[in-house]
Design a protein around this motif. Structure first.
Motif: not given
Length: 159
Positions: A80-102, A104-108
């Motif tokens: 996470a980074y912050a300065s003034g009125d800004m905050a930046v999050l560098a993240v990994i969204e670890r997830q499985t899901a059905e996406v766009g009709g595909l 269920d699978q890893d969709w990280s």
């Protein structure tokens, strides 16, 4: 007003809860937690030019809700980074899901979220996501950069 550790913790928790809602197809739940700035930009994991603004029409929101299904998520904060009125999050969204009709699978995704404080509210001004959680070779990256990677188009224009 300086960005506090509590501000960052709250943004991380909101981002995690919002992403969990979205991956279940609960778009209204997502937007109850994340407010987009008028000048919001998106660099989607499907590539292409960045989009500006967001179509909040009921048809678009409904379509987005149908695109994601049955998601299970966990958010990993990388930095996470912050300065003034800004905050930046560098993240990994670890997830499985059905996406766009595909099925269920890893969709990280690797994601960068940029928030700007507007009065007492934090608004998302930028999201950049890519599906490169699992590394690829130099040759694969070069082929993608040249637009020569073999990508099979799916109905609705999504790759």
């Amino acid at each position: 007003m300086a960005v506090t550790d509590k501000d960052i913790a709250d943004l991380v928790a909101r981002a995690a809860d919002a992403n969990a809602a979205l991956m279940r197809g609960d778009v209204e739940g997502y937007f109850a937690l994340i407010s987009l700035a008028d000048d919001f930009t998106l660099m989607s994991p499907f590539g292409g030019p960045p989009s500006r603004g967001f179509d909040m029409s009921s048809d678009r929101v409904a379509a987005l809700g149908r695109f994601f299904r049955a998601g299970r998520t966990a958010l990993e904060l990388v930095q996470a980074y912050a300065s003034g009125d800004m905050a930046v999050l560098a993240v990994i969204e670890r997830q499985t899901a059905e996406v766009g009709g595909l099925p269920d699978q890893d969709w990280s995704l690797r994601v960068t979220l940029v928030f700007r404080r507007d009065g007492t509210e934090w608004r998302l001004v930028h999201r950049h996501a890519d599906a490169l959680v699992h590394g690829i070779s130099l040759d694969q990256a070069a082929a993608i950069a040249r637009g020569e990677a073999e990508l099979h188009s799916r109905p609705g224009g999504q790759a």
